[in-house]
Design an enzyme around this catalytic site. Structure first.
Site, PDB file in Angstrom:
ATOM      1  N   GLU A  20      48.207  33.187  12.882  1.00 40.27           N
ATOM      2  CA  GLU A  20      48.105  34.445  13.253  1.00 40.27           C
ATOM      3  C   GLU A  20      46.658  35.126  13.155  1.00 40.27           C
ATOM      4  O   GLU A  20      46.159  35.656  13.790  1.00 40.27           O
ATOM      5  CB  GLU A  20      49.141  35.261  12.633  1.00 40.27           C
ATOM      6  CG  GLU A  20      50.617  35.237  12.762  1.00 40.27           C
ATOM      7  CD  GLU A  20      51.709  35.815  12.170  1.00 40.27           C
ATOM      8  OE1 GLU A  20      52.049  36.936  12.730  1.00 40.27           O
ATOM      9  OE2 GLU A  20      51.998  35.354  11.132  1.00 40.27           O
TER      10      GLU A  20
ATOM     11  N   LEU B 285      33.692  27.637   8.674  1.00 39.41           N
ATOM     12  CA  LEU B 285      33.678  26.705   9.495  1.00 39.41           C
ATOM     13  C   LEU B 285      34.159  27.278  10.971  1.00 39.41           C
ATOM     14  O   LEU B 285      35.153  27.930  11.044  1.00 39.41           O
ATOM     15  CB  LEU B 285      34.673  25.583   9.348  1.00 39.41           C
ATOM     16  CG  LEU B 285      34.173  24.619   8.250  1.00 39.41           C
ATOM     17  CD1 LEU B 285      35.282  23.518   7.899  1.00 39.41           C
ATOM     18  CD2 LEU B 285      32.941  23.717   8.422  1.00 39.41           C
TER      19      LEU B 285
ATOM     20  N   GLU C  57      37.405  14.127   7.645  1.00 40.48           N
ATOM     21  CA  GLU C  57      38.075  14.549   6.450  1.00 40.48           C
ATOM     22  C   GLU C  57      39.413  15.420   6.472  1.00 40.48           C
ATOM     23  O   GLU C  57      39.008  16.232   7.589  1.00 40.48           O
ATOM     24  CB  GLU C  57      37.047  15.271   5.445  1.00 40.48           C
ATOM     25  CG  GLU C  57      36.414  14.427   4.531  1.00 40.48           C
ATOM     26  CD  GLU C  57      35.371  15.274   3.767  1.00 40.48           C
ATOM     27  OE1 GLU C  57      35.349  16.377   3.987  1.00 40.48           O
ATOM     28  OE2 GLU C  57      34.762  14.578   2.902  1.00 40.48           O
TER      29      GLU C  57
ATOM     30  N   ARG D 170      34.361  31.342  -3.789  1.00 44.24           N
ATOM     31  CA  ARG D 170      33.632  31.711  -2.912  1.00 44.24           C
ATOM     32  C   ARG D 170      32.937  32.986  -2.685  1.00 44.24           C
ATOM     33  O   ARG D 170      32.062  33.526  -2.477  1.00 44.24           O
ATOM     34  CB  ARG D 170      34.265  31.266  -1.781  1.00 44.24           C
ATOM     35  CG  ARG D 170      33.619  31.874  -0.303  1.00 44.24           C
ATOM     36  CD  ARG D 170      34.745  31.489   0.470  1.00 44.24           C
ATOM     37  NE  ARG D 170      34.530  31.868   1.955  1.00 44.24           N
ATOM     38  CZ  ARG D 170      34.924  31.053   2.906  1.00 44.24           C
ATOM     39  NH1 ARG D 170      35.467  29.878   2.550  1.00 44.24           N
ATOM     40  NH2 ARG D 170      34.917  31.195   4.023  1.00 44.24           N
TER      41      ARG D 170
ATOM     42  N   LYS E 202      41.512  18.548   6.231  1.00 45.00           N
ATOM     43  CA  LYS E 202      40.913  19.925   5.864  1.00 45.00           C
ATOM     44  C   LYS E 202      41.896  20.394   5.086  1.00 45.00           C
ATOM     45  O   LYS E 202      43.057  20.761   5.375  1.00 45.00           O
ATOM     46  CB  LYS E 202      40.587  20.858   6.909  1.00 45.00           C
ATOM     47  CG  LYS E 202      40.286  22.140   6.636  1.00 45.00           C
ATOM     48  CD  LYS E 202      39.810  23.066   8.024  1.00 45.00           C
ATOM     49  CE  LYS E 202      39.164  24.269   7.487  1.00 45.00           C
ATOM     50  NZ  LYS E 202      40.085  25.358   6.950  1.00 45.00           N
TER      51      LYS E 202
ATOM     52  N   CYS F 192      79.353  35.873 -15.598  1.00 42.87           N
ATOM     53  CA  CYS F 192      79.568  35.790 -14.314  1.00 42.87           C
ATOM     54  C   CYS F 192      79.482  34.316 -13.787  1.00 42.87           C
ATOM     55  O   CYS F 192      78.445  33.571 -14.170  1.00 42.87           O
ATOM     56  CB  CYS F 192      78.314  36.539 -13.501  1.00 42.87           C
ATOM     57  SG  CYS F 192      78.099  36.040 -11.604  1.00 42.87           S
TER      58      CYS F 192
HETATM   59  S1  IVH Z   1      32.965  21.480   4.749  1.00 43.26           S
HETATM   60  C1  IVH Z   1      29.847  24.821   5.525  1.00 43.26           C
HETATM   61  N1  IVH Z   1      35.367  19.979   4.318  1.00 43.26           N
HETATM   62  O1  IVH Z   1      37.507  25.299   4.901  1.00 43.26           O
HETATM   63  C2  IVH Z   1      31.191  24.695   5.024  1.00 43.26           C
HETATM   64  N2  IVH Z   1      35.231  22.236   4.104  1.00 43.26           N
HETATM   65  O2  IVH Z   1      37.730  27.132   6.813  1.00 43.26           O
HETATM   66  C3  IVH Z   1      31.593  23.327   4.877  1.00 43.26           C
HETATM   67  N3  IVH Z   1      37.749  23.284   3.813  1.00 43.26           N
HETATM   68  O3  IVH Z   1      34.908  27.238   3.550  1.00 43.26           O
HETATM   69  C4  IVH Z   1      32.893  23.062   4.385  1.00 43.26           C
HETATM   70  N4  IVH Z   1      38.579  21.170   3.474  1.00 43.26           N
HETATM   71  O4  IVH Z   1      36.726  25.657   1.792  1.00 43.26           O
HETATM   72  C5  IVH Z   1      34.867  21.179   4.576  1.00 43.26           C
HETATM   73  N5  IVH Z   1      37.183  18.707   3.883  1.00 43.26           N
HETATM   74  C6  IVH Z   1      36.584  19.882   4.085  1.00 43.26           C
HETATM   75  C7  IVH Z   1      37.252  20.990   3.869  1.00 43.26           C
HETATM   76  C8  IVH Z   1      36.897  22.143   3.881  1.00 43.26           C
HETATM   77  C9  IVH Z   1      38.954  22.470   3.288  1.00 43.26           C
HETATM   78  C10 IVH Z   1      37.706  24.547   3.506  1.00 43.26           C
HETATM   79  C11 IVH Z   1      36.250  25.039   2.836  1.00 43.26           C
HETATM   80  C12 IVH Z   1      35.695  26.066   3.949  1.00 43.26           C
HETATM   81  C13 IVH Z   1      36.994  26.473   4.649  1.00 43.26           C
HETATM   82  C14 IVH Z   1      36.503  26.816   6.178  1.00 43.26           C
END
Ligand code: IVH
Length: 671
Positions: free
Chosen positions: A40, A88, A117, A140, A119, A434
């Site tokens: 959402e 991202l 990779e 962060r 996510k 109960c």
């Molecule tokens: S690369 C410059 N790789 O997703 C940012 N991020 O939605 C490069 N995340 O802030 C990040 N798995 O915290 C990368 N395999 C992965 C990831 C990943 C989770 C997170 C990361 C990023 C967020 C963005």
């Protein structure tokens, strides 16, 4: 030409979206209480981006599309990141992935190799190793300034406190994602539930809460993990590509995702996305997509980043699997601690790999917040494929025949008036006898984390209660073969198995018995502390409030709960039955057999991560022995700040010396 009216409308919608997104950023990043799903959120974000592209004059200078996340909270010391933690850009289909790849190809003037990779759906963390030592962990925050959570990061099992190398780089700065494995999440919720505490809706929330705990002891109870996914600075390591860096980091003992894979072509990357999408429900942690990155670190530099995200990477987001179904009814269940929890009775629906027919609604406020009405068509998803969740009603499908859920005033099982105490988020049934509470308590008593009595599940327990063969857990130890033979479909072999299982439970250690009793707030670690300190159930039952509160690792709330529990008549009755039933009340688990068995330690000086008593406890828990003076038989001297003469003595005697980092490494972190 666009009319002034439509310009007006677009501007209004942009303003509205900016406000909404800011509010959700705050809920998500600062309060760890997201109100909407990631999907959402993504939808709102995409709508805003699209509107801004069409109406650039209406774009706010500080629009969320130009920024990353929310500001750091005031709780932790601020840490300025050496370079911004970016977000991202997302794509949701192959066509947009093609567009991204085209831009990259044009930007570089050549075809890049990629790395894919999973996510991870967790929280980003910036980690620094100085001369091989883990020196800092920061969240962060707003991307520029995060929070110093080093103490909590030191509790991460998978992150070594020291790099596995004899020639560490002076400075290694990496980034990764903190998360909980699905299995650990389930166990954490079970433990919380056993201790009568509220559970988490999904692993991400649990991880977020744990990482930003002021008390590292609480973080320790939440088994966080991390996979690294970014390299910021690696003095002298000379990595040329990201895939090389992943291998290099793994060699240093750092956790990188085992599924990370190089893709020579975009088609290979797409195949990886499909593969992960298919296996999603079988992965051991939650993901919300696949990240596709340019492998060559030089090419990454060339491409650079926008204000929000790198141009050399993109997230292919996988939607959470959602289905609609009918909310047939909302019922209320009564747990072992009397907590009244509303849950949804659903028209069975196949989602996220399983058929879902019930889903917890957590509490009455949740029902109101989501505006769920009985009869609604609702959206159901398996959040991260762990717990089925009712996302909300489909308002367009309302007919007017739905009705609003009202929390009952009385316990649906025994009829007692439900009560809510000031400090409690839920209403509870106050009637300790109960039937729902009794059944829950017996089931809990027999569970694996407690007395571990196999062959006595919920159905059997209910039958025993119905036939008045038992009234509480104490009666289990007085059951006879003749009495059990009266149960339906309970043959000789089953009777024999159950009686054997019951007999085996008679000499379970005291801490398991304590967990089984289900004293509020007493989970496995408090039970162990009590068992070790007092050595027998009778001594715990007799202990004064002050004595209880003085037990290391217990705290006032638990002490009070224990004190109250043992002063109840029903508890006295239960313990009497256990004693007469041959249950040992003073078996304290021995600590021998650990990896440090046979090793002798002396501790000197002040440790910054824990008290000396705690350090001793940790060493002993692993089988080590702690003495007060250095001798030939001392294996190690653990040296903190401002050590005494023992250090000198150790040096003279040639005894091995462990600094604090070495000590933490040995005992597996600052748990
Ligand atoms: S690369 C410059 N790789 O997703 C940012 N991020 O939605 C490069 N995340 O802030 C990040 N798995 O915290 C990368 N395999 C992965 C990831 C990943 C989770 C997170 C990361 C990023 C967020 C963005």
């Amino acid at each position: 030409m666009r009319g002034a009216k439509s310009e007006e409308a677009a501007k209004r919608r942009i303003d509205e979206l900016v406000r909404e997104i800011r509010r959700h950023d705050h809920l998500y990043h600062s309060l760890d209480q997201p109100e909407i799903s990631d999907d959402e959120y993504d939808r709102l974000f995409r709508e805003l981006k699209a509107l801004e592209a069409a109406h650039p004059e209406a774009r706010h200078a500080d629009s969320p599309t130009q920024k990353v996340g929310a500001r750091a909270s005031e709780l932790f010391a601020p840490v300025r990141h050496s370079s911004r933690l970016l977000s991202l850009d997302n794509v949701f289909d192959d066509a947009s992935l093609d567009d991204w790849f085209d831009r990259v190809r044009r930007g570089l003037g050549r075809e890049p190799t990629l790395v894919c990779e999973p996510k991870i759906d967790g929280l980003s963390l910036a980690v620094v190793y100085e001369h091989g030592r883990l020196s800092r962990g920061a969240t962060r925050g707003d991307g520029e300034v995060g929070e110093d959570v080093t103490q909590n990061v030191l509790t991460l099992r998978s992150l070594p406190h020291r790099l596995r190398t004899t020639s560490p780089p002076a400075w290694l700065e990496v980034r990764g994602e903190v998360f909980l494995f699905k299995r650990d999440f389930r166990e954490l919720n079970e433990r919380l539930d056993e201790a009568g505490k509220p559970t988490f809706a999904n692993p991400r929330n649990a991880a977020a809460g744990a990482l930003r705990q002021k008390d590292a002891n609480i973080t320790r109870e939440r088994p966080l993990d991390i996979y690294l996914h970014g390299l910021v600075k690696a003095d002298g390591l000379g990595f040329k590509t990201y895939s090389e860096a992943l291998a290099g980091l793994a060699e240093l003992g750092l956790p990188v995702h085992p599924r990370a894979k190089r893709a020579q072509t975009l088609d290979e990357a797409k195949a990886f996305v499909r593969q992960i999408q298919a296996e999603r429900h079988d992965l051991d942690h939650e993901i919300d997509g696949v990240v596709i990155k340019v492998d060559d670190l030089g090419a990454q530099q060339e491409l650079g980043a926008t204000a929000k995200a790198p141009r050399w990477a993109v997230a292919f987001k996988l939607p959470s699997e959602q289905r609609t179904t009918t909310l047939r009814d909302i019922m209320v269940s009564i747990g072992r601690t009397g907590a009244a929890t509303p849950f949804a009775m659903l028209e069975p629906v196949f989602v996220g790999g399983v058929t879902v027919s019930t889903a917890t609604l957590h509490n009455e406020h949740e029902v109101a917040r989501k505006d769920l009405r009985i009869g609604d068509t609702v959206i159901v998803q398996r959040a991260g494929d762990v717990i089925p969740e009712v996302v909300g009603p489909v308002l367009e499908r309302r007919t007017g025949h739905e009705h609003v859920f009202v929390m009952p005033d009385d316990c649906p099982v025994c009829g007692a008036r439900l009560e809510r105490h000031e400090d409690d988020a839920v209403r509870r049934c106050p009637n300790l006898s109960c039937p729902a509470q009794t059944l829950g308590s017996i089931f809990h008593f027999c569970s694996r984390g407690a007395m571990n009595i196999e062959h006595l599940g919920e159905v059997r327990a209910q039958q025993l209660l119905d036939r008045k063969l038992i009234e509480d857990a104490g009666d289990i130890f007085h059951l006879t073969a003749a009495a059990l033979a009266t149960l339906p479909q309970f043959k000789e072999k089953s009777i024999d198995n159950l009686l054997k299982a019951i007999d085996g439970a008679r000499d379970r250690p005291l801490d398991k018995l304590l967990v089984g009793l289900g004293v509020r707030h007493v989970g496995p670690s408090a039970a162990q502390a009590l068992a070790r300190h007092f050595g027998s159930l009778d001594k715990i039952a007799e202990a004064s409030l002050d004595e209880l509160a003085s037990v290391e690792g217990l705290g006032d709330v638990i002490a009070e709960a224990v004190h109250v529990y043992f002063r109840r008549e029903s508890s006295e009755r239960l313990i009497d039955k256990l004693r007469r039933g041959g249950v040992k009340l003073d078996v304290v688990a021995k600590r021998s057999g650990g990896p440090l068995t046979g090793k002798t330690f002396v501790i000197t000086g002040t440790l910054s991560s824990m008290s000396r008593e705690k350090a001793q406890e940790r060493l002993e828990a692993l089988g080590g022995k702690v003495t007060s003076s250095v001798s030939k038989s001392t294996s190690y001297v653990v040296v903190g700040a401002e050590p005494g003469s023992k250090l000198e003595k150790a040096q003279k005697a040639g005894v091995a010396i462990l600094d604090e980092a070495g000590f933490l490494e040995l005992v597996g972190g600052n748990e």
